[in-house]
Design an enzyme around this catalytic site. Structure first.
Site, PDB file in Angstrom:
ATOM      1  N   VAL A   1       0.833  -1.210   0.000  1.00 18.52           N
ATOM      2  CA  VAL A   1       0.000   0.000   0.000  1.00 18.52           C
ATOM      3  C   VAL A   1       0.868   1.261   0.000  1.00 18.52           C
ATOM      4  O   VAL A   1       0.564   2.246  -0.681  1.00 18.52           O
ATOM      5  CB  VAL A   1      -0.988   0.001   1.196  1.00 18.52           C
ATOM      6  CG1 VAL A   1      -1.892   1.228   1.146  1.00 18.52           C
ATOM      7  CG2 VAL A   1      -1.836  -1.268   1.187  1.00 18.52           C
TER       8      VAL A   1
ATOM      9  N   LYS B   1      -6.872  -1.698   9.635  1.00 18.97           N
ATOM     10  CA  LYS B   1      -8.175  -2.051  10.231  1.00 18.97           C
ATOM     11  C   LYS B   1      -8.039  -2.814  11.541  1.00 18.97           C
ATOM     12  O   LYS B   1      -8.832  -2.626  12.449  1.00 18.97           O
ATOM     13  CB  LYS B   1      -9.036  -2.826   9.238  1.00 18.97           C
ATOM     14  CG  LYS B   1      -8.373  -4.022   8.554  1.00 18.97           C
ATOM     15  CD  LYS B   1      -7.732  -3.653   7.254  1.00 18.97           C
ATOM     16  CE  LYS B   1      -6.610  -4.614   6.881  1.00 18.97           C
ATOM     17  NZ  LYS B   1      -6.590  -4.987   5.499  1.00 18.97           N
TER      18      LYS B   1
ATOM     19  N   ILE C   1     -13.208   1.595  -2.394  1.00 16.28           N
ATOM     20  CA  ILE C   1     -14.611   2.055  -2.299  1.00 16.28           C
ATOM     21  C   ILE C   1     -14.723   3.153  -1.236  1.00 16.28           C
ATOM     22  O   ILE C   1     -14.332   2.943  -0.087  1.00 16.28           O
ATOM     23  CB  ILE C   1     -15.553   0.887  -1.921  1.00 16.28           C
ATOM     24  CG1 ILE C   1     -15.456  -0.244  -2.943  1.00 16.28           C
ATOM     25  CG2 ILE C   1     -16.992   1.362  -1.782  1.00 16.28           C
ATOM     26  CD1 ILE C   1     -16.250  -1.494  -2.571  1.00 16.28           C
TER      27      ILE C   1
ATOM     28  N   GLY D   1      -0.355  -9.109  -3.599  1.00 15.48           N
ATOM     29  CA  GLY D   1      -0.428  -8.094  -2.546  1.00 15.48           C
ATOM     30  C   GLY D   1      -1.827  -7.882  -1.998  1.00 15.48           C
ATOM     31  O   GLY D   1      -2.121  -6.855  -1.393  1.00 15.48           O
TER      32      GLY D   1
ATOM     33  N   GLU E   1      -3.090 -10.323   3.770  1.00 16.04           N
ATOM     34  CA  GLU E   1      -2.326  -9.787   4.900  1.00 16.04           C
ATOM     35  C   GLU E   1      -1.035 -10.612   5.043  1.00 16.04           C
ATOM     36  O   GLU E   1      -0.947 -11.736   4.545  1.00 16.04           O
ATOM     37  CB  GLU E   1      -3.149  -9.932   6.186  1.00 16.04           C
ATOM     38  CG  GLU E   1      -4.486  -9.208   6.162  1.00 16.04           C
ATOM     39  CD  GLU E   1      -4.338  -7.711   5.987  1.00 16.04           C
ATOM     40  OE1 GLU E   1      -3.684  -7.075   6.813  1.00 16.04           O
ATOM     41  OE2 GLU E   1      -4.893  -7.179   5.008  1.00 16.04           O
TER      42      GLU E   1
ATOM     43  N   LYS F   1     -13.301  -4.898   9.631  1.00 14.28           N
ATOM     44  CA  LYS F   1     -13.927  -3.901   8.750  1.00 14.28           C
ATOM     45  C   LYS F   1     -15.410  -3.734   9.093  1.00 14.28           C
ATOM     46  O   LYS F   1     -15.945  -2.624   9.052  1.00 14.28           O
ATOM     47  CB  LYS F   1     -13.743  -4.321   7.290  1.00 14.28           C
ATOM     48  CG  LYS F   1     -12.276  -4.264   6.844  1.00 14.28           C
ATOM     49  CD  LYS F   1     -12.052  -5.000   5.543  1.00 14.28           C
ATOM     50  CE  LYS F   1     -10.614  -4.853   5.052  1.00 14.28           C
ATOM     51  NZ  LYS F   1     -10.312  -5.752   3.929  1.00 14.28           N
TER      52      LYS F   1
ATOM     53  N   GLY G   1      -5.172  -4.433  -2.891  1.00 16.79           N
ATOM     54  CA  GLY G   1      -4.135  -4.184  -3.893  1.00 16.79           C
ATOM     55  C   GLY G   1      -3.509  -2.821  -3.711  1.00 16.79           C
ATOM     56  O   GLY G   1      -4.075  -1.930  -3.064  1.00 16.79           O
TER      57      GLY G   1
HETATM   58  N1  HSE Z   1      -6.089  -8.351   3.009  1.00 14.42           N
HETATM   59  C1  HSE Z   1      -7.075  -7.383   2.687  1.00 14.42           C
HETATM   60  C2  HSE Z   1      -8.059  -7.972   1.697  1.00 14.42           C
HETATM   61  C3  HSE Z   1      -6.428  -6.147   2.133  1.00 14.42           C
HETATM   62  O1  HSE Z   1      -7.752  -9.020   1.114  1.00 14.42           O
HETATM   63  O2  HSE Z   1      -9.140  -7.433   1.521  1.00 14.42           O
HETATM   64  C4  HSE Z   1      -7.336  -4.983   1.981  1.00 14.42           C
HETATM   65  O3  HSE Z   1      -7.822  -4.526   3.202  1.00 14.42           O
END
Ligand code: HSE
Length: 401
Positions: free
Chosen positions: A16, A98, A129, A180, A183, A198, A295
């Site tokens: 990121v 998060k 989003i 990517g 996590e 989330k 991503g």
């Molecule tokens: N590991 C998270 C996902 C990254 O796959 O959504 C984005 O928050």
């Protein structure tokens, strides 16, 4: 309002962080630049000049010319220490972490008030989003009844490729890591923890309710097999890992569980690393937001949007949360507003029938046993799901119907 210049101290230059660097370099009209970047690994080859980097967090935290800290590291505890110190120094923070936000929300909320600084985190849920600021601002007076959707790109990517390309679970998980999306500890993705964190954040901004991570039940696709995909396919369904937060009477139901969805759902065709959030309000009715959920560049663009918001001193108003807080000034225990005692219909695939003993099964609609796979379709008391919570050993695959 005169927009101000932003001079950024960045923590982390992984997926990121690099995405942010790229989108910031290509943005037009934003008066923001990255001054220093703190990273851990001295030996890792970097795509930009060595002069940008420091290995000592104090170089950034005590730097006098920085007016925004952007925190994009993956260790939630180290991130919390950095964010706390920055806020106590009177500096506003942008983060996409998060786990850190969900685990420490109360303290982070108090730090914003105490220090009159902003902490904003659009990149922490739904990737590209724009959902948090929409829940906070656009729906500030709308009576929302439900927020649900696909919030983990890794799970959706795995489920899509298993179904559409007949791929093996562990191979596609590896691809999700290479791309990517996942996590550093992909268990957080596949076992539903990332979706849960989330969900917790969206519940704060949609309904003003603050929960602790352990108040929210989560299970994921960690035990999924091709038999489960096939079960869905044969019935015209798809499996989607969903975040759910909705109101029933004056209580809320909040959880993160895989679901079967049918063609009539707008989530049915949301594939690969895309996320989707359905927001329902009394007057706005249902609206669905769709976009890349993971991503480098998609998440980097959400972080960039937060940086841009700081040029006009944006802060979350926490309007719904402040209504819940009332005159006490203290965040109430959100758990008291959550309903746990209700029936939920589930598909449960198991290896050993004994593993179901800890569940309070109300009725069984169908039971299937064979040498290869066993499942039941049963209505279960939701609260008994906590009895099988986070046990890496259990081999159950649970999917809501
Ligand atoms: N590991 C998270 C996902 C990254 O796959 O959504 C984005 O928050």
């Amino acid at each position: 309002m005169e927009k101000k210049d932003i001079t950024i101290g960045l923590f982390g230059f992984g997926c990121v962080g690099q995405g942010l660097y790229d989108v910031l370099n290509h943005s037009q009209g934003l008066r923001a630049n990255i001054e220093r970047i703190c990273v851990k690994d001295k030996n890792k080859p970097r795509s930009i000049a060595a002069g940008f980097f420091t290995y000592d967090k104090e170089d950034i935290l005590t730097h006098k010319d920085l007016n925004v800290i952007v925190e994009l590291i993956d260790n939630a505890d180290e991130a919390f220490a950095i964010v706390k110190q920055a806020m106590n120094n009177g500096v506003s923070v942008v983060t996409a972490n998060k786990k850190m936000l969900a685990e420490n929300f109360r303290e982070l909320y108090d730090l914003q008030i105490k220090n009159s600084v902003a902490l904003i985190y659009e990149g922490s849920a739904g990737g590209s989003i724009p959902i948090i600021r929409n829940l906070e601002e656009y729906y500030d007076n709308e009576l929302l009844s439900s927020v649900r959707g696909i919030l983990n790109g890794t799970c959706n990517y795995i489920l899509t490729r298993m179904e559409l390309e007949n791929k093996d679970y562990s191979d596609v998980l590896k691809d999700a890591q290479v791309n990517g999306f996942a996590e550093s500890d992909p268990w957080l993705d596949v076992a539903g923890f990332d979706t849960k964190f989330k969900t917790l954040l969206l519940t704060i901004h949609a309904f003003g309710i603050v929960l602790n991570p352990e108040d929210i039940f989560n299970t994921g696709i960690q035990n999924i097999t091709y038999d489960d995909i096939l079960y869905a396919k044969q019935r015209g369904l798809r499996i989607k890992m969903l975040a759910v937060s909705y109101k029933v009477g004056d209580k809320f139901r909040v959880y993160a569980i895989p679901h079967f969805v049918d063609k009539s759902s707008e989530l049915f065709n949301v594939n690969y690393e895309y996320n989707a959030v359905e927001v329902e309000g009394a007057y706005s009715c249902k609206q669905t937001f769709v976009g890349k959920g993971a991503g480098s560049h998609p998440t980097g663009s959400a972080v960039l949007s937060d940086i841009s918001a700081l040029t006009y001193d944006y802060k979350y108003g926490y309007k719904k949360l402040k209504k819940q807080i009332g005159i006490s000034g203290k965040i109430e225990e959100g758990k008291s507003l959550i309903e746990y005692d209700f029936p939920i219909k589930l598909y449960i695939r198991y290896q050993d029938r004994e593993q179901l003993n800890e569940l309070e099964i109300i009725s069984v609609e169908e039971e299937y046993k064979s040498s290869g796979t066993n499942y039941i379709i049963a209505t279960v008391n939701f609260k008994s799901l906590f009895n099988i919570y986070d046990k890496r050993g259990n081999k159950l695959f649970i999917c809501a119907i």
